[in-house]
Scaffold this motif. Sequence first.
Motif, PDB file in Angstrom:
ATOM      1  N   ALA A 242       0.781  -1.081   0.037  1.00 17.40           N
ATOM      2  CA  ALA A 242      -0.120  -0.131   0.015  1.00 17.40           C
ATOM      3  C   ALA A 242       0.841   1.245   0.080  1.00 17.40           C
ATOM      4  CB  ALA A 242      -0.921  -0.124   1.153  1.00 17.40           C
ATOM      5  N   PRO A 243       0.418   2.332  -0.921  1.00 18.98           N
ATOM      6  CA  PRO A 243       1.149   3.728  -0.772  1.00 18.98           C
ATOM      7  C   PRO A 243       1.431   3.906   0.784  1.00 18.98           C
ATOM      8  CG  PRO A 243      -0.702   3.863  -1.831  1.00 18.98           C
ATOM      9  CD  PRO A 243      -0.616   2.706  -1.547  1.00 18.98           C
ATOM     10  N   ILE A 244       2.604   4.638   1.215  1.00 17.28           N
ATOM     11  CA  ILE A 244       2.582   5.134   2.347  1.00 17.28           C
ATOM     12  C   ILE A 244       2.990   6.742   2.028  1.00 17.28           C
ATOM     13  CG2 ILE A 244       4.307   5.524   4.481  1.00 17.28           C
ATOM     14  CD1 ILE A 244       4.609   2.274   4.372  1.00 17.28           C
ATOM     15  N   PHE A 245       2.113   7.563   2.711  1.00 17.06           N
ATOM     16  CA  PHE A 245       2.350   8.665   2.530  1.00 17.06           C
ATOM     17  C   PHE A 245       2.780   9.429   4.083  1.00 17.06           C
ATOM     18  CE2 PHE A 245      -0.888   8.243  -0.299  1.00 17.06           C
ATOM     19  CZ  PHE A 245      -0.617   9.021  -1.360  1.00 17.06           C
ATOM     20  N   ALA A 246       4.228   9.657   4.003  1.00 13.73           N
ATOM     21  CA  ALA A 246       5.018   9.853   5.283  1.00 13.73           C
ATOM     22  C   ALA A 246       5.180  11.110   5.564  1.00 13.73           C
ATOM     23  CB  ALA A 246       6.444   9.223   5.098  1.00 13.73           C
ATOM     24  N   ILE A 247       4.631  11.598   6.758  1.00 16.55           N
ATOM     25  CA  ILE A 247       4.441  12.962   7.238  1.00 16.55           C
ATOM     26  C   ILE A 247       5.393  13.032   8.321  1.00 16.55           C
ATOM     27  CG2 ILE A 247       2.921  14.867   8.213  1.00 16.55           C
ATOM     28  CD1 ILE A 247       0.380  13.285   6.883  1.00 16.55           C
ATOM     29  N   GLU A 739       9.228   4.354  -2.465  1.00 18.09           N
ATOM     30  CA  GLU A 739       9.467   2.658  -2.738  1.00 18.09           C
ATOM     31  C   GLU A 739       8.124   2.334  -2.821  1.00 18.09           C
ATOM     32  OE1 GLU A 739      11.819   0.787  -3.582  1.00 18.09           O
ATOM     33  OE2 GLU A 739      13.201   2.571  -3.676  1.00 18.09           O
ATOM     34  N   THR A 740       7.033   2.826  -2.177  1.00 17.33           N
ATOM     35  CA  THR A 740       5.880   2.446  -2.202  1.00 17.33           C
ATOM     36  C   THR A 740       4.556   3.250  -2.939  1.00 17.33           C
ATOM     37  OG1 THR A 740       5.253   3.638  -0.065  1.00 17.33           O
ATOM     38  CG2 THR A 740       6.000   1.512   0.185  1.00 17.33           C
ATOM     39  N   SER A 741       5.427   3.908  -3.934  1.00 13.34           N
ATOM     40  CA  SER A 741       4.521   4.864  -4.742  1.00 13.34           C
ATOM     41  C   SER A 741       3.608   5.969  -3.792  1.00 13.34           C
ATOM     42  CB  SER A 741       3.626   4.307  -5.430  1.00 13.34           C
ATOM     43  OG  SER A 741       4.296   3.470  -6.396  1.00 13.34           O
ATOM     44  N   GLY A 742       4.240   6.392  -2.639  1.00 10.04           N
ATOM     45  CA  GLY A 742       3.477   7.388  -1.873  1.00 10.04           C
ATOM     46  C   GLY A 742       4.258   8.702  -1.979  1.00 10.04           C
ATOM     47  N   LYS A 743       4.310   9.587  -1.200  1.00  7.48           N
ATOM     48  CA  LYS A 743       4.796  10.936  -1.147  1.00  7.48           C
ATOM     49  C   LYS A 743       5.085  11.124   0.331  1.00  7.48           C
ATOM     50  CE  LYS A 743       3.338  13.231  -5.370  1.00  7.48           C
ATOM     51  NZ  LYS A 743       2.860  14.519  -6.083  1.00  7.48           N
ATOM     52  N   ALA A 744       6.252  12.076   0.435  1.00  9.49           N
ATOM     53  CA  ALA A 744       6.685  12.484   1.849  1.00  9.49           C
ATOM     54  C   ALA A 744       6.419  13.967   2.027  1.00  9.49           C
ATOM     55  CB  ALA A 744       8.318  12.239   2.032  1.00  9.49           C
ATOM     56  N   TYR A 745       5.852  14.241   3.181  1.00  7.72           N
ATOM     57  CA  TYR A 745       5.558  15.646   3.593  1.00  7.72           C
ATOM     58  C   TYR A 745       6.018  15.925   4.912  1.00  7.72           C
ATOM     59  CZ  TYR A 745       1.978  14.347   0.166  1.00  7.72           C
ATOM     60  OH  TYR A 745       1.235  14.033  -0.751  1.00  7.72           O
ATOM     61  N   ASP A 746       5.802  17.298   5.318  1.00  9.42           N
ATOM     62  CA  ASP A 746       6.042  17.517   6.935  1.00  9.42           C
ATOM     63  C   ASP A 746       4.840  18.162   7.358  1.00  9.42           C
ATOM     64  OD1 ASP A 746       6.101  20.191   5.992  1.00  9.42           O
ATOM     65  OD2 ASP A 746       8.424  20.312   6.137  1.00  9.42           O
ATOM     66  N   LEU A 747       4.630  18.812   8.425  1.00 11.42           N
ATOM     67  CA  LEU A 747       3.344  19.201   8.936  1.00 11.42           C
ATOM     68  C   LEU A 747       3.025  20.569   8.127  1.00 11.42           C
ATOM     69  CD1 LEU A 747       3.342  18.874  12.798  1.00 11.42           C
ATOM     70  CD2 LEU A 747       2.279  17.507  11.171  1.00 11.42           C
ATOM     71  N   THR A 748       4.010  21.122   7.618  1.00 10.25           N
ATOM     72  CA  THR A 748       3.659  22.413   7.035  1.00 10.25           C
ATOM     73  C   THR A 748       3.155  22.021   5.406  1.00 10.25           C
ATOM     74  OG1 THR A 748       5.974  22.692   6.009  1.00 10.25           O
ATOM     75  CG2 THR A 748       5.393  23.617   8.100  1.00 10.25           C
ATOM     76  N   LEU A 754      -4.348  15.968   0.227  1.00 13.55           N
ATOM     77  CA  LEU A 754      -5.575  16.116  -0.181  1.00 13.55           C
ATOM     78  C   LEU A 754      -5.691  16.033  -1.758  1.00 13.55           C
ATOM     79  CD1 LEU A 754      -7.348  18.357   2.556  1.00 13.55           C
ATOM     80  CD2 LEU A 754      -7.332  15.830   2.358  1.00 13.55           C
ATOM     81  N   ASP A 755      -4.882  16.698  -2.352  1.00 18.32           N
ATOM     82  CA  ASP A 755      -4.763  17.073  -3.960  1.00 18.32           C
ATOM     83  C   ASP A 755      -3.898  15.674  -4.510  1.00 18.32           C
ATOM     84  OD1 ASP A 755      -6.555  19.171  -3.939  1.00 18.32           O
ATOM     85  OD2 ASP A 755      -4.774  20.509  -3.510  1.00 18.32           O
ATOM     86  N   ASP A 756      -3.130  15.419  -3.983  1.00 21.94           N
ATOM     87  CA  ASP A 756      -2.031  14.476  -4.540  1.00 21.94           C
ATOM     88  C   ASP A 756      -2.805  12.909  -4.545  1.00 21.94           C
ATOM     89  OD1 ASP A 756      -0.275  16.245  -4.729  1.00 21.94           O
ATOM     90  OD2 ASP A 756       0.869  15.920  -2.881  1.00 21.94           O
ATOM     91  N   PHE A 757      -3.545  12.606  -3.453  1.00 19.97           N
ATOM     92  CA  PHE A 757      -4.100  11.344  -3.347  1.00 19.97           C
ATOM     93  C   PHE A 757      -5.608  11.013  -3.734  1.00 19.97           C
ATOM     94  CE2 PHE A 757      -4.995   7.189  -1.008  1.00 19.97           C
ATOM     95  CZ  PHE A 757      -4.249   6.497  -2.010  1.00 19.97           C
ATOM     96  N   GLN A 758      -6.070  10.746  -4.888  1.00 18.60           N
ATOM     97  CA  GLN A 758      -7.394  10.772  -4.932  1.00 18.60           C
ATOM     98  C   GLN A 758      -7.866   9.197  -5.664  1.00 18.60           C
ATOM     99  OE1 GLN A 758      -8.781  14.228  -7.109  1.00 18.60           O
ATOM    100  NE2 GLN A 758      -8.520  15.632  -5.198  1.00 18.60           N
TER     101      GLN A 758
END
Length: 799
Positions: A242-247, A739-748, A754-758
């Motif tokens: 599953a894609p991981i969106f790492a915050i 590696e899981t087709s997700g994206k990395a963010y921080d709190l800012t 919300l726009d990247d994953f639909q």
Amino acid sequence: MNWPAIFGRLLGYEDVEQIAAVKASFGSSWAQQSPGLLVLAVIAAVALAVWFYLRCQPAGRRGVLILAALRAVVLGVLVVILADPVLQVTLVRFPQPVLWVAVDGSESLSIADDLSPEQRAPLAAAVGGSTSERSTRADDVRAFLSHDQSRWLNELGQRFRIKPFAISTQRGVEALDTEQPTDAAPWWTRWTTDGPVTALGDSLDELSRRQVGDHPAAVVLFSDFDQNAGVSAMDAAKRLKAPIFAIGVGPESAIDLSLDLLAPPTMKKAETSTLTVTVRQQELEQTPVTVRVWAESPSAMGTNTERQLIAERSVVLSSPTQTIDLEYTPDQAGRFVFVAEIDALPSETITQNNRVERDVRVIDDFLRLLYIEYEPTWEWRFVKEVFHRDKLVGLRGFRTYLRSADPVVRETNELFLSSLTLPRKEFFEADVVFLGDLPASALSTRFCEMTREFVDQFGGGLVVIGGPRFGPGELAGTPLADLLPVVVDPDARPREDRDFRLRITPLAAQFDFMRLGKTDYDGWSALGKLPWYQPVLRVDPRATVLAEHPTDLCADGKTRQPIIAIRPYGRGEVVYLGMNELWRLRRLHGEQYYRQFWGQLIHRLGLSHALGDQKRFVVRTDRRQYRRGDEAVVTVEAYDEDFTPLGEDRVPGRRLQGELLHATPDEQGRRSEPLAIGALRPGVFESRVTLSTEGEHRLRVTDPLTSSTSEVVVSVSDVSIERRNPVRNVGLQQSLASETSGKAYDLTTAARLLDDFQPPRPRETTVEIFSVWDTWLTFAVLFALLMLEWLGRKLVHLS
């Protein structure tokens, strides 16, 4: 009207889009086997109703035919109900996708970062201005999740079924979406940060095991990604599929100074070994610091005496990582604690990582190797030479059994064993056993059983070397077959149709003995092309393949043929070599790589347990590092002179006696506390002790047969490993995401999710099977028909 949706709601589904198919059948056996009988029964019921109204009711009445038809329908329906009609309805649903939201519950999330005004301003804007200089990382995440104006979590809740979890807590993984009243506090208020370690890989694996059948569309992970325990987070993330969106939470950099100390776990008395100190710094370029390395002997535990300064070096920090190599020659045997420390700087956020300790055992003993072979081979000759010159083996530590050797030589030469049927005491005093190319007839059942016990119970190492004459297939059907990292083929013959170059697998990097040369693997090029190898059926699922054939496959047609593999078995490890051609490593560089491979392999297998007859009485604890107030589990493995499990009936008082030496005296001035350790089963004694003070504690247990003592030393501290690194591991965060087709963010930047994953809503097909006779619809139809007939009879004045 949306009839599929209405029908779905009647069945308890809120998201039915269409009814794909409806299939009718009968549940009763007689209707299934003889459908013609059902048709005849319905015809008979209809005929009976018509006959009753036409023959038994007064002629000329108006509506008699209508009443006869109603009665016929009622009786026909009742006959069909007796056949137990069943409907199979296929529903197509598009439910909301599941989204896991995991928050890191380790103690590092309770760190209050010292951020600059430039760093804190965008963070305050992202969390609604509620952050402060004293707010912890967890407080910032809670503020972000509860920030009304962003409505980030609310919008996710409209698009997904959110399942929140806390990971890396003291209780492992905790579900936070327990049933609560609508006015209860939100789930993130139940999130605590008390986990002693960050084990992201273990947590992801546990999540996947818990949620069988409920696969998430994605995982949103709030963490500082400072993994310091457990299995690889990358491997676990790939298994999750599953894609991981790492915050990320926490700063990417901070003013920090840390140390690492690399020391061999075992040193030989009077032999020089190398200690390597690694100094790491962030934002401290050109700062002068002083590094000190000490050696503390066991007698110094709890005091400052007998503390030997090994080296003191002044260093000007010029790169993120600098190493210092120190040579040390121990002059006494025993347990030592090597300490590297560096003075803390006023600007550091965390100072716990300015000191590091390593336990080292200094032995005045030798490793005992037993090499079993049918006849002399090149591998046997060169291995013997290597270990005769090894400082941890020497002439006394290497013994061999050659089946083809002259009986007179075996009897007179101390190098050779006269027989493979050794007494238990002599056999179990060995530390590593080499099993070469032998026929099955040379291996007695007793030898095989003792070898399995040697590996399983005593943690011994076993190296199985396949040769061209007999091959490992000879082990099929023996008790040793279950120990191997591979499943051998009893009918296999060496494959020697073409030369090949060994292919080193990526997993080999985890094992020191496989890293040959300056760039880890360039030393293997000295091996050249190999002329043959022994094929196997398949790889054991518990094994790790370290080297393989570049093209040949196992019986499954997918897995490459293993050449070098390793697997744990009980307390020990077993290494498999599919050829006895490693002597070719000497081709270009002499003994350099050959000695490196065998030396590091034997150190791994032989030094992972007590040496020689010390394996007979071993004291262990479940950990070496504890927090104050933790409970330590003390386990003693005890055997008699013949390495037979020691029963409690042979122990005075039926309990082993020992003592716990605390680091500091208690209020009464006592440092010693008696221990009585009861039997768990024959050969195993166990007890629990509470460690209430900080420092080094020693647990001593007396051997009831020799009256000698064995001890283990544990460290108790209030410093958590979670507070040793003040920054976020951005590299792991980005790797998990990419590696899981997700994206990395921080709190800012997390609002971009919300726009990247639909993702599209998943399509689910549900098949519902239910009986028709006991439904309210059937009851209503019958009731309506009977009431119509009754009203009709009243209208025509029939009784």
